[in-house]
Design a protein around this motif. Structure first.
Motif, PDB file in Angstrom:
ATOM      1  N   PHE A   1       0.862  -1.179   0.000  1.00 26.26           N
ATOM      2  CA  PHE A   1       0.000   0.000   0.000  1.00 26.26           C
ATOM      3  C   PHE A   1       0.897   1.228   0.000  1.00 26.26           C
ATOM      4  O   PHE A   1       1.780   1.371   0.838  1.00 26.26           O
ATOM      5  CB  PHE A   1      -0.911  -0.006   1.224  1.00 26.26           C
ATOM      6  N   ILE A   2       0.684   2.124  -0.965  1.00 29.10           N
ATOM      7  CA  ILE A   2       1.479   3.340  -1.114  1.00 29.10           C
ATOM      8  C   ILE A   2       0.590   4.537  -0.821  1.00 29.10           C
ATOM      9  O   ILE A   2      -0.385   4.796  -1.525  1.00 29.10           O
ATOM     10  CB  ILE A   2       2.044   3.464  -2.543  1.00 29.10           C
ATOM     11  N   ALA A   3       0.938   5.270   0.232  1.00 29.65           N
ATOM     12  CA  ALA A   3       0.159   6.450   0.624  1.00 29.65           C
ATOM     13  C   ALA A   3       0.984   7.703   0.385  1.00 29.65           C
ATOM     14  O   ALA A   3       2.126   7.797   0.833  1.00 29.65           O
ATOM     15  CB  ALA A   3      -0.247   6.361   2.088  1.00 29.65           C
ATOM     16  N   MET A   4       0.397   8.667  -0.308  1.00 35.11           N
ATOM     17  CA  MET A   4       1.040   9.952  -0.537  1.00 35.11           C
ATOM     18  C   MET A   4       0.535  10.938   0.506  1.00 35.11           C
ATOM     19  O   MET A   4      -0.670  11.153   0.659  1.00 35.11           O
ATOM     20  CB  MET A   4       0.734  10.459  -1.936  1.00 35.11           C
ATOM     21  N   LYS A   5       1.472  11.533   1.233  1.00 36.05           N
ATOM     22  CA  LYS A   5       1.116  12.381   2.362  1.00 36.05           C
ATOM     23  C   LYS A   5       1.856  13.713   2.309  1.00 36.05           C
ATOM     24  O   LYS A   5       2.717  13.920   1.470  1.00 36.05           O
ATOM     25  CB  LYS A   5       1.440  11.671   3.684  1.00 36.05           C
ATOM     26  N   GLY A   6       1.518  14.579   3.270  1.00 33.22           N
ATOM     27  CA  GLY A   6       2.156  15.889   3.344  1.00 33.22           C
ATOM     28  C   GLY A   6       3.314  15.908   4.321  1.00 33.22           C
ATOM     29  O   GLY A   6       3.929  14.874   4.613  1.00 33.22           O
ATOM     30  N   ALA A   7       3.580  17.068   4.883  1.00 36.97           N
ATOM     31  CA  ALA A   7       4.788  17.277   5.687  1.00 36.97           C
ATOM     32  C   ALA A   7       4.742  16.578   7.043  1.00 36.97           C
ATOM     33  O   ALA A   7       5.784  16.291   7.630  1.00 36.97           O
ATOM     34  CB  ALA A   7       5.015  18.771   5.886  1.00 36.97           C
ATOM     35  N   SER A   8       3.541  16.276   7.567  1.00 33.28           N
ATOM     36  CA  SER A   8       3.431  15.681   8.901  1.00 33.28           C
ATOM     37  C   SER A   8       3.430  14.160   8.865  1.00 33.28           C
ATOM     38  O   SER A   8       2.894  13.508   9.757  1.00 33.28           O
ATOM     39  CB  SER A   8       2.152  16.175   9.589  1.00 33.28           C
ATOM     40  N   VAL A   9       4.081  13.591   7.854  1.00 28.90           N
ATOM     41  CA  VAL A   9       3.976  12.158   7.602  1.00 28.90           C
ATOM     42  C   VAL A   9       4.503  11.308   8.759  1.00 28.90           C
ATOM     43  O   VAL A   9       3.913  10.276   9.096  1.00 28.90           O
ATOM     44  CB  VAL A   9       4.673  11.802   6.265  1.00 28.90           C
ATOM     45  N   LYS A  10       5.603  11.713   9.390  1.00 31.02           N
ATOM     46  CA  LYS A  10       6.181  10.895  10.464  1.00 31.02           C
ATOM     47  C   LYS A  10       5.215  10.731  11.623  1.00 31.02           C
ATOM     48  O   LYS A  10       5.034   9.627  12.150  1.00 31.02           O
ATOM     49  CB  LYS A  10       7.501  11.517  10.946  1.00 31.02           C
TER      50      LYS A  10
END
Length: 236
Positions: free
Chosen positions: A169-178
């Motif tokens: 599963f590949i999720a594209m996220k923003g800056a708060s990913v961690k």
């Protein structure tokens, strides 16, 4: 409409070599996106260079971290205007792509783009939490993708049920990913996944992005996905 050389140069930096017909397809995609956006709410991003950077280059970053093989089954959940599924299909036309969304007008746009670009893919109008219970789609895909604003623990429940054991599963996220990934540790484990990669990067304009790759290591328990109200109000 778009700057071909700019797109090709940025794609090359990602290890993606776009032949002329692929660049043509991205141009058609951008043109149709702007045209359809006049009567269907698809995107707030309509300037050509912004489309290239914030949509196309953003999505193609997946290709830095994942290799797609001929015939790989990929399902794009909540595809909307086709992100990231359509850029991945244009760059990798040999994959078996399925676009899923609950809004018919957005899927009509996807169909229009594929028809005008000579691309082949499956289009399904459905809610992910219902389709994920369907034996024809549950744990049938090598990859599931999502580029959504939902938190990771919510996204995982919508998407991981589609992925076969050994798939991703590949999720594209923003800056708060961690932080999102830390908060989703329980959900990932319960749904049969394991964190494989967490990559952070910047787009050419400096915007920060993240990509999360979760490997499916065991089957998702049959009780998942739950109904959408429960997923959203009581996330794992």
């Amino acid at each position: 409409m778009i700057n071909y050389e700019f797109l090709k140069d940025e794609a090359n930096k990602l290890g993606v070599s776009l032949v002329d017909y692929a660049a043509d397809r991205f141009d058609v995609y951008a043109e149709r996106l702007v045209r359809w956006n006049n009567h269907v709410n698809l995107t707030a991003i309509t300037e050509p260079d912004d489309i290239v950077i914030k949509h196309f280059v953003d999505c193609l970053n997946i290709c830095r971290f994942v290799s797609f093989n001929k015939g790989d089954k990929v399902i794009d959940i909540g595809t909307g205007a086709g992100f990231p599924g359509m850029p991945l299909l244009i760059a990798n036309p040999e994959i078996d792509m399925t676009f899923v969304d609950s809004i018919g007008k957005k899927l009509a746009f996807i169909k229009d783009v594929m028809r005008n670009n000579g691309l082949v893919g499956e289009i399904i109008k459905a809610r992910a939490e219902e389709l994920g219970k369907n034996g024809s789609h549950r744990e049938q895909y090598d990859f599931a993708t999502a580029r959504a604003v939902a938190p990771m623990n919510v996204l995982c429940e919508y998407c991981l049920p589609f992925v076969k054991v050994g798939g991703r599963f590949i999720a594209m996220k923003g800056a708060s990913v961690k932080q999102e990934v830390e908060e989703a540790e329980k959900a990932i484990a319960v749904l049969g996944g394991a964190l494989e990669k967490l990559e952070e990067f910047e787009l050419p304009n400096g915007d920060k992005r993240g990509i999360v790759i979760i490997k499916k290591i065991s089957q998702t328990p049959t009780k998942y996905p739950r109904k959408s109200k429960k997923i959203d109000t009581k996330p794992l």
